[in-house]
Write an enzyme that holds these catalytic residues in place. Sequence first.
Site, mmCIF file in Angstrom:
data_model
loop_
_atom_site.group_PDB
_atom_site.id
_atom_site.type_symbol
_atom_site.label_atom_id
_atom_site.label_comp_id
_atom_site.label_asym_id
_atom_site.label_seq_id
_atom_site.Cartn_x
_atom_site.Cartn_y
_atom_site.Cartn_z
ATOM 1 N N TYR A 43 0.860 -1.187 0.000
ATOM 2 C CA TYR A 43 0.000 0.000 0.000
ATOM 3 C C TYR A 43 0.894 1.234 0.000
ATOM 4 O O TYR A 43 1.844 1.314 0.788
ATOM 5 C CB TYR A 43 -0.885 0.008 1.249
ATOM 6 C CG TYR A 43 -1.783 1.223 1.373
ATOM 7 C CD1 TYR A 43 -2.845 1.413 0.493
ATOM 8 C CD2 TYR A 43 -1.569 2.174 2.364
ATOM 9 C CE1 TYR A 43 -3.672 2.523 0.610
ATOM 10 C CE2 TYR A 43 -2.403 3.287 2.490
ATOM 11 C CZ TYR A 43 -3.447 3.460 1.606
ATOM 12 O OH TYR A 43 -4.263 4.563 1.733
ATOM 13 N N ASP B 257 9.322 2.603 -0.051
ATOM 14 C CA ASP B 257 8.267 3.273 0.707
ATOM 15 C C ASP B 257 8.450 2.871 2.171
ATOM 16 O O ASP B 257 8.024 1.797 2.589
ATOM 17 C CB ASP B 257 6.890 2.865 0.175
ATOM 18 C CG ASP B 257 5.764 3.573 0.932
ATOM 19 O OD1 ASP B 257 6.076 4.299 1.905
ATOM 20 O OD2 ASP B 257 4.594 3.394 0.561
ATOM 21 N N LYS C 28 4.182 8.938 8.825
ATOM 22 C CA LYS C 28 3.888 8.372 10.146
ATOM 23 C C LYS C 28 4.847 8.876 11.239
ATOM 24 O O LYS C 28 4.645 9.973 11.730
ATOM 25 C CB LYS C 28 3.791 6.845 10.044
ATOM 26 C CG LYS C 28 2.643 6.448 9.067
ATOM 27 C CD LYS C 28 2.181 5.016 9.113
ATOM 28 C CE LYS C 28 0.864 4.897 8.344
ATOM 29 N NZ LYS C 28 0.900 4.145 7.109
HETATM 30 C C1 LIG Z 1 0.287 4.646 5.734
HETATM 31 C C2 LIG Z 1 1.078 4.379 4.511
HETATM 32 C C3 LIG Z 1 1.057 5.250 3.412
HETATM 33 C C4 LIG Z 1 0.111 6.413 3.315
HETATM 34 O O1 LIG Z 1 0.345 7.376 4.278
HETATM 35 P P1 LIG Z 1 -0.852 8.395 4.667
HETATM 36 O O2 LIG Z 1 -0.202 9.342 5.598
HETATM 37 O O3 LIG Z 1 -1.925 7.557 5.240
HETATM 38 O O4 LIG Z 1 -1.277 9.049 3.385
HETATM 39 C C5 LIG Z 1 1.918 5.012 2.367
HETATM 40 N N1 LIG Z 1 2.756 3.968 2.392
HETATM 41 C C6 LIG Z 1 2.796 3.095 3.414
HETATM 42 C C7 LIG Z 1 3.777 1.983 3.404
HETATM 43 C C8 LIG Z 1 1.944 3.274 4.501
HETATM 44 O O5 LIG Z 1 1.958 2.380 5.499
#
Ligand SMILES: *Cc1c(COP(=O)(O)O)cnc(C)c1O
Length: 422
Positions: A142, A237, A265
């Site tokens: 994701y 990511d 995060k």
């Molecule tokens: C949470 C998450 C996102 C998206 O971040 P948001 O602040 O919710 O837009 C993207 N990549 C990964 C791996 C994530 O866990």
Amino acid sequence: MSKSQELFEQAKTLIPGGVNSPVRACLSVGVDPIFIDSARGSRLTTVDGDELVDFVMSWGPMLLGYGHPEVNAAAAAAAAKGTSFGAPCALEVEMAKAVVDAVPSIEMVRMVSSGTEATMSALRLARGYTGRSKVVKFMGNYHGHSDSFLASAGSGLATLSIPGTPGVPAETVAHTLLAPYNDLDAVKALFAAHGSDIAAVIVEPCAGNMGLVLPADGFLKGLRAVTEQYGALLIFDEVITGFRVSFGGAQKRFGITPDLTTLGKIIGGGYPVGCYGGKREIMERVAPSGDVYQAGTLSGNPVAMAAGLATLRLLEQADYGALERRTVKLVDEMTGLFMEKSVPVTVNTIASLFTVFFTREEITDFDSARKADGERYASFYRQMRANGVNLAPSGYECSFTSFAHTEEDYDHFLDAVSKVQF
Ligand SMILES: *Cc1c(COP(=O)(O)O)cnc(C)c1O
């Protein structure tokens, strides 16, 4: 009706599904969400006055625990000086330096306000830099909710079984090539077929959005090699793994250097922050030094920068090894309890992350993750919550420990597990 139920009923008339982010609705675990009034350390207090030991921690940002006094003080001091200027401030420079110093592959960095913005912008930059359109993405990973990444995505889409979503033009996802996680041969086949059109491979170096799935030996290294071979960029990511799997992220722990990295995060310390960064030569293509446009009214927001910086300063001194050992111990003891009950289970863990999969199979990708017993997870979640423990309300997510969790919290967790009936 409890206050939570009342609020949820009202929320459903005002907000789609009653929530501002889908997984919060707890649909896949078959209960209504609980509304939170406050949080401290490792604990949530609901609007009905119940206390829960939390293993979600806002989906990762609260690695230091809720309401850390130094983070709160830093944010309050910044807010007192002004909450947004729309002009540069010193905190942005300090924050950039902290990120560049900590993350091995990042030489320059651009702040944004969410993980979604970070990955969306990193992909645009990769496309602009390489002059190519396609991106390789792994099933069950994701990367936020921008159009290009909404194909076979994890997190809420996995939870709600949404393979794609209306509103994304077919032409957009046609540029998104999919491979199973941990399947290097599939990636090589995509490059053999489309190599000169692939701008980037984006990967969660430890996948956290189909439940926790760890990279197989040689997987990340193989991605590094194949992207180099074809002149494509490798994007890590690290929105979950950054400052969690180690202080310098998964790339530091595994010794792999991506071209671009996205963070989110944890770096906001509980405020909305994301960033993307990488090699100077690539980052200099971002406007205004370069021609790839990206901007944000609240980017580099002083309150968020202050909270994020205070968080990073504290984490730099924190004992990640101790937290990991404590988490492994918890996972081992929990697994022992499941074995006593003859419940088939596989628990994946690294650092302060873990996911309970109710199956005996090894979980290495989205297909195997989907074989876990979702009904059993839902029942586990409901009983744990009834016993005062808040877990991720979906089997396709991670649970999180933090530096604020105490021995009492872990005991409470294990006691709750021992009471669960299967
Ligand atoms: C949470 C998450 C996102 C998206 O971040 P948001 O602040 O919710 O837009 C993207 N990549 C990964 C791996 C994530 O866990």
